[in-house]
Each structure stands twice: as structure tokens, then as C-alpha cells.
Write an enzyme that holds these catalytic residues in place. Structure first.
Site, PDB file in Angstrom:
ATOM      1  N   ASN A  92      41.146 -21.239 -25.221  1.00  0.00           N
ATOM      2  CA  ASN A  92      41.928 -22.462 -25.090  1.00  0.00           C
ATOM      3  C   ASN A  92      41.009 -23.639 -24.784  1.00  0.00           C
ATOM      4  OD1 ASN A  92      44.058 -24.363 -24.511  1.00  0.00           O
ATOM      5  ND2 ASN A  92      45.369 -22.672 -23.880  1.00  0.00           N
ATOM      6  N   HIS A 137      21.009 -22.326  -9.039  1.00  0.00           N
ATOM      7  CA  HIS A 137      20.050 -22.800  -8.041  1.00  0.00           C
ATOM      8  C   HIS A 137      19.775 -21.649  -7.082  1.00  0.00           C
ATOM      9  CE1 HIS A 137      20.248 -27.047  -9.166  1.00  0.00           C
ATOM     10  NE2 HIS A 137      21.523 -26.808  -9.422  1.00  0.00           N
ATOM     11  N   ALA A 156      46.129 -16.566 -13.558  1.00  0.00           N
ATOM     12  CA  ALA A 156      45.744 -17.975 -13.526  1.00  0.00           C
ATOM     13  C   ALA A 156      45.221 -18.363 -12.150  1.00  0.00           C
ATOM     14  CB  ALA A 156      46.933 -18.840 -13.906  1.00  0.00           C
ATOM     15  N   LYS A 166      41.512  -9.823  -6.524  1.00  0.00           N
ATOM     16  CA  LYS A 166      41.670  -8.414  -6.123  1.00  0.00           C
ATOM     17  C   LYS A 166      42.698  -7.802  -7.085  1.00  0.00           C
ATOM     18  CE  LYS A 166      45.270  -9.493  -2.833  1.00  0.00           C
ATOM     19  NZ  LYS A 166      45.733  -9.525  -1.491  1.00  0.00           N
ATOM     20  N   ARG A 169      47.988  -5.001  -9.544  1.00  0.00           N
ATOM     21  CA  ARG A 169      48.680  -3.788  -9.987  1.00  0.00           C
ATOM     22  C   ARG A 169      47.955  -3.182 -11.155  1.00  0.00           C
ATOM     23  NH1 ARG A 169      52.380  -4.075 -14.417  1.00  0.00           N
ATOM     24  NH2 ARG A 169      52.608  -6.162 -15.243  1.00  0.00           N
TER      25      ARG A 169
END
Length: 183
Positions: A81, A112, A157, A177, A180
Site C-alpha cells: 500500500n 546508528h 495494525a 505479541k 491468537r
């Protein structure tokens, strides 16, 4: 008139692209700029940009294989996108049938050194990023160095992905994390 402006914008970014190590081709619905000294490889049917999505008219996709050792590889049937940034100092591999949402960033380096007295030097330890086949990455996701996202997984998202995840899971959050498993 809009089509002419968009054509000129794509042309400008094509001329602004300085990477000479590009293999394969892609479809640029939104402008794409290719920078760096490393390799950028495109599989078949790689597409950048979505007309009916935010930031179509005012942004571009930025892809940089920063140094001569860096490689960015796109598999087949990859759809990205608007306003995506992918920068590599080592290796970023994106598998087949991957969907990448709006305003995402994928980076294999801190860019860096984190040592306080070496902050103006390059990251001495970039680490490969691997997005396996059929992964769906939602909008506003950041994927950081050393991460592998397993086949068929979904990244929610707004997630910040700082560690690797297995196949067939939905992940999300900051830091991401497992939410499911997918059947």
C-alpha cells in the site's frame, strides 16, 4: 489533469532513483524511489500503491539497499500500500503473496551505533529481516531488525514488531505479541 501530475511525479522519482543494482520489475501505481548501493530484486507481479487509499497523491514508496552488501528481495505477488519505507544494511526478504498495509516501515538496522560515544557511526550489527509467504501486514506497522514473521501470519495494525514469530499466528501490540493462532 490528475493523471498528468501523477505521471510526472512517477517520472521524477524514477529519475531520482540512484540504485543501479535492480533486478526484475514492478508495477508502480504510486511513485517508487530506489536508492542505495546494494541489490533490490523483484519477483513477478509486485505492485506498489493503492489509488483508493489515504496518502495516494502526496507520498511515495522508499526502498534503499543502503550499502554494497545489502539486499532487499520481493517474492511473487507482493502488494504494498501507499507510503511504505524499506531500508536495509544487510538483508530484507519478503516472500510470495505478502500484503503490506499503508504507512509501514521495515528495517534491518538501528542505522546508528547505540554506544553513546559511537552514536554517529553505523550500526555494527544489522540483522536480517524475513517476511515469509502469505503474511498480511496491517497499516502503520514497524518491523525491526532480526525479525522473522512466519508463513500465513497476520500483523495487526499499529504493531511494533521487535522479535520473531512462528507461522499461522495473529500478532499485535507494542511490542507485538501473539494474540491468537490461526487454523
Amino acid at each position: 489533469m490528475v493523471a498528468v501530475v501523477l505521471y510526472l511525479k512517477k517520472l521524477f522519482y524514477r529519475f531520482a532513483s540512484t540504485n543501479t543494482q535492480v533486478k526484475g520489475s514492478y508495477k508502480a501505481i504510486q511513485p517508487v524511489i530506489l536508492k542505495g548501493k546494494g541489490r533490490i530484486v523483484f519477483g513477478h507481479h509486485v505492485k506498489f500503491g493503492v489509488v483508493d487509499s489515504p496518502m495516494f497523491y502526496n507520498t511515495y514508496t522508499y526502498i534503499e539497499a543502503r550499502n554494497a552488501q545489502a539486499t532487499i528481495t520481493f517474492g511473487n505477488n507482493v502488494s504494498v500500500n501507499n507510503q511504505c519505507t524499506i531500508v536495509s544494511e544487510q538483508s530484507i526478504d519478503i516472500g510470495d503473496d505478502v500484503l503490506i498495509g499503508l504507512n509501514c516501515g521495515i528495517y534491518d538496522s538501528n542505522f546508528h551505533d547505540l554506544e553513546k560515544n559511537k552514536r554517529h557511526q553505523t550500526d555494527p550489527n544489522p540483522k536480517r529481516v524475513r517476511i515469509e509467504n502469505n503474511v498480511f501486514i496491517g497499516n502503520n506497522v514497524t518491523i525491526l531488525k532480526g525479525v522473522t514473521i512466519g508463513e500465513n501470519s497476520v500483523v495487526a495494525a499499529g504493531s511494533i514488531v521487535t522479535q520473531s514469530f512462528p507461522m499461522n499466528v495473529v500478532i499485535g501490540g507494542n511490542p507485538a505479541k501473539i494474540i491468537r493462532e490461526l487454523s
